[in-house]
Write an enzyme that holds these catalytic residues in place. Sequence first.
Site, mmCIF file in Angstrom:
data_model
loop_
_atom_site.group_PDB
_atom_site.id
_atom_site.type_symbol
_atom_site.label_atom_id
_atom_site.label_comp_id
_atom_site.label_asym_id
_atom_site.label_seq_id
_atom_site.Cartn_x
_atom_site.Cartn_y
_atom_site.Cartn_z
ATOM 1 N N HIS A 69 -3.003 -2.820 -6.528
ATOM 2 C CA HIS A 69 -3.323 -4.175 -6.999
ATOM 3 C C HIS A 69 -4.691 -4.215 -7.690
ATOM 4 O O HIS A 69 -4.846 -4.858 -8.732
ATOM 5 C CB HIS A 69 -3.353 -5.155 -5.814
ATOM 6 C CG HIS A 69 -2.053 -5.305 -5.088
ATOM 7 N ND1 HIS A 69 -1.863 -4.888 -3.788
ATOM 8 C CD2 HIS A 69 -0.863 -5.841 -5.481
ATOM 9 C CE1 HIS A 69 -0.628 -5.166 -3.406
ATOM 10 N NE2 HIS A 69 0.006 -5.740 -4.410
ATOM 11 N N VAL A 79 -0.433 3.599 -9.112
ATOM 12 C CA VAL A 79 -1.506 4.227 -8.334
ATOM 13 C C VAL A 79 -0.865 4.877 -7.102
ATOM 14 O O VAL A 79 -0.047 4.253 -6.418
ATOM 15 C CB VAL A 79 -2.568 3.189 -7.919
ATOM 16 C CG1 VAL A 79 -3.640 3.828 -7.050
ATOM 17 C CG2 VAL A 79 -3.181 2.555 -9.155
ATOM 18 N N GLY A 90 -0.070 -10.225 -2.035
ATOM 19 C CA GLY A 90 -1.088 -9.944 -1.013
ATOM 20 C C GLY A 90 -0.888 -8.607 -0.328
ATOM 21 O O GLY A 90 -0.173 -7.748 -0.840
ATOM 22 N N GLU A 149 3.462 -0.625 -13.329
ATOM 23 C CA GLU A 149 4.625 0.197 -13.707
ATOM 24 C C GLU A 149 5.379 0.666 -12.465
ATOM 25 O O GLU A 149 6.517 1.103 -12.561
ATOM 26 C CB GLU A 149 4.157 1.407 -14.522
ATOM 27 C CG GLU A 149 3.725 1.045 -15.919
ATOM 28 C CD GLU A 149 3.328 2.257 -16.739
ATOM 29 O OE1 GLU A 149 3.232 3.369 -16.190
ATOM 30 O OE2 GLU A 149 3.089 2.068 -17.953
HETATM 31 P P1 AMP Z 1 3.388 -6.972 -4.978
HETATM 32 O O1 AMP Z 1 2.212 -7.576 -4.273
HETATM 33 O O2 AMP Z 1 3.951 -5.762 -4.300
HETATM 34 O O3 AMP Z 1 4.413 -7.987 -5.407
HETATM 35 O O4 AMP Z 1 2.809 -6.398 -6.341
HETATM 36 C C1 AMP Z 1 2.010 -7.165 -7.187
HETATM 37 C C2 AMP Z 1 1.752 -6.372 -8.438
HETATM 38 O O5 AMP Z 1 1.118 -5.129 -8.093
HETATM 39 C C3 AMP Z 1 3.029 -5.988 -9.195
HETATM 40 O O6 AMP Z 1 2.781 -6.100 -10.585
HETATM 41 C C4 AMP Z 1 3.244 -4.561 -8.789
HETATM 42 O O7 AMP Z 1 3.968 -3.808 -9.743
HETATM 43 C C5 AMP Z 1 1.818 -4.065 -8.686
HETATM 44 N N1 AMP Z 1 1.723 -2.859 -7.850
HETATM 45 C C6 AMP Z 1 2.153 -2.704 -6.576
HETATM 46 N N2 AMP Z 1 1.940 -1.438 -6.155
HETATM 47 C C7 AMP Z 1 1.378 -0.767 -7.200
HETATM 48 C C8 AMP Z 1 0.934 0.574 -7.407
HETATM 49 N N3 AMP Z 1 1.030 1.503 -6.455
HETATM 50 N N4 AMP Z 1 0.408 0.895 -8.607
HETATM 51 C C9 AMP Z 1 0.300 -0.033 -9.606
HETATM 52 N N5 AMP Z 1 0.697 -1.322 -9.472
HETATM 53 C C10 AMP Z 1 1.232 -1.681 -8.290
#
Ligand code: AMP
Length: 271
Positions: free
Chosen positions: A37, A177, A31, A149
Site C-alpha cells: 500500500h 511489492v 486498510g 498490479e
Molecule cells: P487492498 O487493501 O488489499 O484492497 O488493496 C488496496 C490497493 O493496494 C490495491 O490497489 C491493491 O492492488 C494494492 N496492493 C495490495 N497488495 C499489494 C502489493 N503487494 N503490491 C502492490 N500493491 C498492492
Amino acid sequence: MHIVRTKAELKEAVKRYHQEGQTIGFVPTMGALHKGHTSLIETAKSHADVVVASVFVNPTQFAPHEDFDSYPRDELADLEILEEHKVSLAYLPTVEEIYPEGNITSILLDEKVSKILCGKRRPHFFDGVATVVVRLFNQVTPDVAVFGEKDFQQLSILKQVVNDLDMPVKVIGSPTVREDDGLAMSSRNRYLSAADRELAPKLYHLMKEVADGDATIEEAKSALYHSGFDVDYLEARSAVTLEPCELNDSNARLFAAAILGKTRLIDNIAL
Ligand code: AMP
C-alpha cells in the site's frame, strides 16, 4: 494529516485543494496497510501534488460466506502509516456514508471480464469493487488514482470502467511489492499459519519457473498440488484483453490463485 469520515468533510477538503490548484492523487485501500500500500502512496506522490488515501472495507465485494467480518482492521496502525508517508488526507468513511440507506445504484460489469480468473470463484467481487471505486472517485474527484498490479484483473477492469464512463481520472498501475522470499504482500497473509507462511512463496517461485521456461503450467500446477496448495487457476492471459493466450504471445502474463489453509493467495507476473 487531515482525517475525515464523512462525505461533507471530504468535500470541504477537496474543494480547498481544487481552489489552491493542487492535483489530487488517490489511493483506495481496505486498510491493514503494508509496504504494498505505501508503495502506491509513493507512486501517487510522483503524479500529483497531494495524496488522499481511503480505508474502507467494502461490504459489496464480499460474498456472505467470505471474510468481511473478520477482515483485519487496525485503524490506529493504518493512520500512523499514512501519516508517516505524508498522506495529506485520510478518508475513513462508514458503510452508511458510502451506501446510504435506500441507495439503488451499482455497477454490473460484462461477464467476459468479471467472471473469469478471480471472478469465477468470486462472481460478485468485481461488480462490488467497481461500484465502490466509482463512488469513491465521484467523492474524492482525483486527477490520478493508483492501484497495485498485484490485483492485475482489478486494475485492468478499473481502467476500462473509467474509460467507459468518461470519468476524468487517470488510473495508474504500480508494481507488486514482495516479501524477501518472493511472496506478494497482502493484508490476508496474516491469516497464514507458520507452516503455510513458509510454503506460500512457492507459488511465486513456480510461476517464475514457468516464466523462465523451466516448467510447464501443468508441471507447476502439479507441484503446487503436491505441496498442499488447492490451485484455483494458473493460466496465461493477455495483459491487455485478459483473454487466454500462449506463454510466448506478446503481452502474455501469468495469473495464479491458490488456496493454502484458509487463505486464498493471488499473484501474477509478466511473461
Ligand atoms: P487492498 O487493501 O488489499 O484492497 O488493496 C488496496 C490497493 O493496494 C490495491 O490497489 C491493491 O492492488 C494494492 N496492493 C495490495 N497488495 C499489494 C502489493 N503487494 N503490491 C502492490 N500493491 C498492492
